[in-house]
Design a protein around this motif. Structure first.
Motif, PDB file in Angstrom:
ATOM      1  N   LEU A 190       5.341  11.087  -8.037  1.00 47.82           N
ATOM      2  CA  LEU A 190       3.959  10.775  -8.411  1.00 47.82           C
ATOM      3  C   LEU A 190       3.901   9.960  -9.694  1.00 47.82           C
ATOM      4  N   GLN A 191       4.763  10.267 -10.637  1.00 42.22           N
ATOM      5  CA  GLN A 191       4.776   9.504 -11.889  1.00 42.22           C
ATOM      6  C   GLN A 191       5.107   8.040 -11.641  1.00 42.22           C
ATOM      7  N   LEU A 192       5.977   7.781 -10.673  1.00 42.24           N
ATOM      8  CA  LEU A 192       6.379   6.410 -10.371  1.00 42.24           C
ATOM      9  C   LEU A 192       5.229   5.571  -9.819  1.00 42.24           C
ATOM     10  N   ILE A 193       4.275   6.229  -9.169  1.00 44.94           N
ATOM     11  CA  ILE A 193       3.214   5.480  -8.471  1.00 44.94           C
ATOM     12  C   ILE A 193       1.830   5.745  -9.052  1.00 44.94           C
ATOM     13  N   GLU A 194       1.775   6.369 -10.215  1.00 46.93           N
ATOM     14  CA  GLU A 194       0.474   6.767 -10.770  1.00 46.93           C
ATOM     15  C   GLU A 194      -0.451   5.577 -10.982  1.00 46.93           C
ATOM     16  N   LYS A 195       0.087   4.469 -11.431  1.00 42.09           N
ATOM     17  CA  LYS A 195      -0.744   3.295 -11.683  1.00 42.09           C
ATOM     18  C   LYS A 195      -1.396   2.809 -10.391  1.00 42.09           C
ATOM     19  N   GLU A 196      -0.604   2.749  -9.320  1.00 43.92           N
ATOM     20  CA  GLU A 196      -1.125   2.246  -8.045  1.00 43.92           C
ATOM     21  C   GLU A 196      -2.132   3.208  -7.416  1.00 43.92           C
ATOM     22  N   GLY A 201       8.731  16.876  -0.798  1.00 44.88           N
ATOM     23  CA  GLY A 201       9.441  17.555  -1.869  1.00 44.88           C
ATOM     24  C   GLY A 201       8.752  18.829  -2.290  1.00 44.88           C
ATOM     25  N   LEU A 202       7.425  18.804  -2.344  1.00 48.69           N
ATOM     26  CA  LEU A 202       6.660  20.006  -2.678  1.00 48.69           C
ATOM     27  C   LEU A 202       6.946  21.118  -1.676  1.00 48.69           C
ATOM     28  N   ASP A 203       6.943  20.785  -0.402  1.00 49.87           N
ATOM     29  CA  ASP A 203       7.171  21.811   0.615  1.00 49.87           C
ATOM     30  C   ASP A 203       8.598  22.344   0.574  1.00 49.87           C
ATOM     31  N   LEU A 204       9.528  21.522   0.126  1.00 53.18           N
ATOM     32  CA  LEU A 204      10.923  21.955   0.018  1.00 53.18           C
ATOM     33  C   LEU A 204      11.207  22.690  -1.287  1.00 53.18           C
ATOM     34  N   GLY A 205      10.197  22.791  -2.147  1.00 55.49           N
ATOM     35  CA  GLY A 205      10.396  23.440  -3.434  1.00 55.49           C
ATOM     36  C   GLY A 205      11.043  22.537  -4.463  1.00 55.49           C
ATOM     37  N   ARG A 206      11.117  21.264  -4.194  1.00 56.09           N
ATOM     38  CA  ARG A 206      11.717  20.296  -5.122  1.00 56.09           C
ATOM     39  C   ARG A 206      10.607  19.742  -6.015  1.00 56.09           C
ATOM     40  N   LEU A 207      10.088  20.615  -6.863  1.00 53.84           N
ATOM     41  CA  LEU A 207       8.894  20.273  -7.626  1.00 53.84           C
ATOM     42  C   LEU A 207       9.163  19.176  -8.649  1.00 53.84           C
ATOM     43  N   ALA A 259       5.655   5.499   0.539  1.00 55.88           N
ATOM     44  CA  ALA A 259       6.776   6.387   0.825  1.00 55.88           C
ATOM     45  C   ALA A 259       6.978   7.393  -0.303  1.00 55.88           C
ATOM     46  N   ASN A 260       6.760   6.967  -1.548  1.00 53.11           N
ATOM     47  CA  ASN A 260       6.844   7.910  -2.671  1.00 53.11           C
ATOM     48  C   ASN A 260       5.774   8.984  -2.563  1.00 53.11           C
ATOM     49  N   LEU A 261       4.573   8.573  -2.147  1.00 59.51           N
ATOM     50  CA  LEU A 261       3.483   9.538  -2.028  1.00 59.51           C
ATOM     51  C   LEU A 261       3.803  10.589  -0.971  1.00 59.51           C
ATOM     52  N   VAL A 262       4.265  10.144   0.189  1.00 58.02           N
ATOM     53  CA  VAL A 262       4.582  11.084   1.262  1.00 58.02           C
ATOM     54  C   VAL A 262       5.802  11.922   0.891  1.00 58.02           C
ATOM     55  N   ALA A 283       9.210  15.959  -6.813  1.00 54.64           N
ATOM     56  CA  ALA A 283       7.857  15.628  -6.341  1.00 54.64           C
ATOM     57  C   ALA A 283       7.020  15.050  -7.474  1.00 54.64           C
ATOM     58  N   LYS A 284       7.130  15.634  -8.660  1.00 59.31           N
ATOM     59  CA  LYS A 284       6.398  15.118  -9.820  1.00 59.31           C
ATOM     60  C   LYS A 284       6.894  13.733 -10.205  1.00 59.31           C
ATOM     61  N   GLN A 285       8.192  13.532 -10.122  1.00 54.74           N
ATOM     62  CA  GLN A 285       8.744  12.219 -10.461  1.00 54.74           C
ATOM     63  C   GLN A 285       8.212  11.149  -9.517  1.00 54.74           C
TER      64      GLN A 285
END
Length: 344
Positions: free
Chosen positions: A120-126, A107-113, A99-102, A116-118
């Motif tokens: 990805l940071q939360l799930i980077e390990k997985e 967020g990217l499409d809404l301009g909430r960059l 769900a974080n990935l999607v 969106a980065k946050q």
């Protein structure tokens, strides 16, 4: 207009839940969920949405149903709603990293960059071995205007999956914007080799052929896209530009106007309509279209240079030089040349 992917291919998460002795409602919820997955796989998005809502109505804590409902809403271009539903999925189950990935993509499409980065940071390990993770990360870098970091992320995505068509198209689009046309062309050609009907790659190859003044080749690429989607406003306009260069102005005008009916705020289409009027000596009409495009305040190649030429042809040197000076600040190549020649 150049195409870069905004939405990626979103895989369907077919999550089977275990139904024990928790009651009929949870069993019914699971049935609705699985039927929703089937409808989603068949691209029957309205039905999938209805079924996921039924699943959630029977089990309000069914995080996977929220996830797949969010995916469905993205497919329906209901991005804000999708973002909210995905947030609900994460609230119910913070371990549901899909769900974080999607949501990062929404967020990217809404301009909430930042958000969106946050995500990805939360799930980077997985997702350290996920080609899609780095593709989205590259898209965020591109949206932030950081071309070099975007290319690095696309490179990483392609190292993990050399056949990732979306990463090829998006890296090619960044190369194109940087003026690295051979590298861009190689990426778009690789994408078409993998997926011959890929519309963004075909369109972008048409743009490169246009830059090379290979008009027939450009038209063949644009026609391949229009054969599948005759109403695509960007490709209609791009084909119209080529027809303007090959003496088919009336056909060009028809296509450009069709493009503007679909997308009135397309600066490139307004510019091209201005070119049509300028070619036909209708300078007032040309300037009207150029100024509309300038008002949109998006970068459009040669726009200021062409507007200045229209003013100059009206013997209005002051306005011509003024607009060329503005174009020089935007690195408009026609403005740079005309200012140096005419406004000493």
């Amino acid at each position: 207009m150049l195409f870069i992917f905004k939405y990626l291919y979103i895989p369907i998460f077919l999550v089977l839940i275990i139904v024990g002795c928790s009651g009929q409602d949870k069993k019914d919820s699971a049935d609705f969920f699985l039927k929703g997955n089937q409808a989603l796989s068949q691209k029957n998005y309205a039905e999938a949405l209805r079924l996921y809502d039924e699943a959630i109505a029977k089990n309000a804590d069914f995080s996977d149903a929220y996830l797949n409902k969010g995916i469905t809403l993205l497919k329906l271009n209901r991005t804000q709603e999708a973002y909210e539903v995905l947030t609900e999925a994460i609230t119910i189950d913070p371990s549901l990293v899909q769900a974080n990935l999607v949501r990062s993509e929404a967020g990217l499409d809404l301009g909430r960059l930042r958000e969106a980065k946050q995500d990805l940071q939360l799930i980077e390990k997985e997702y350290k071995d996920s080609t899609r993770f780095y593709l989205i990360k590259g898209n965020i870098m591109e949206a932030e205007g950081n071309a070099s970091l975007a290319i690095q992320e696309y490179d990483h995505s392609l190292q993990l999956s050399p056949k990732n068509v979306e990463a090829l198209v998006n890296r090619g689009a960044v190369y194109y914007r940087l003026g690295s046309y051979p590298a861009a062309k190689a990426d778009f050609q690789a994408a078409v080799t993998l997926r011959p009907d890929q519309p963004q790659a075909l369109n972008n190859l048409g743009l490169i052929a246009s830059r090379e003044k290979k008009w027939g080749e450009a038209l063949s690429y644009f026609d391949l896209v229009l054969n599948s989607n005759p109403a695509d406003p960007y490709v209609l306009n791009n084909k119209g530009y080529v027809l303007l260069q090959t003496g088919e102005g009336s056909k060009a005008k028809e296509l450009i106007e069709r493009s503007l009916e679909k997308l009135p705020a397309n600066g490139y289409a307004l510019r091209n309509l201005g070119i049509y009027y300028q070619q036909n000596g209708q300078l007032d009409k040309a300037l009207t279209e150029y100024l509309k495009a300038i008002d949109i305040a998006e970068p459009v190649e040669w726009l200021y240079g062409l507007a200045g030429r229209a003013y100059f042809s009206q013997n209005n040197k002051a306005e011509a030089c003024k607009i060329w000076k503005q174009g020089v600040m935007l690195k408009d190549s026609i403005s740079i040349a005309e200012l140096a020649k005419n406004c000493r």
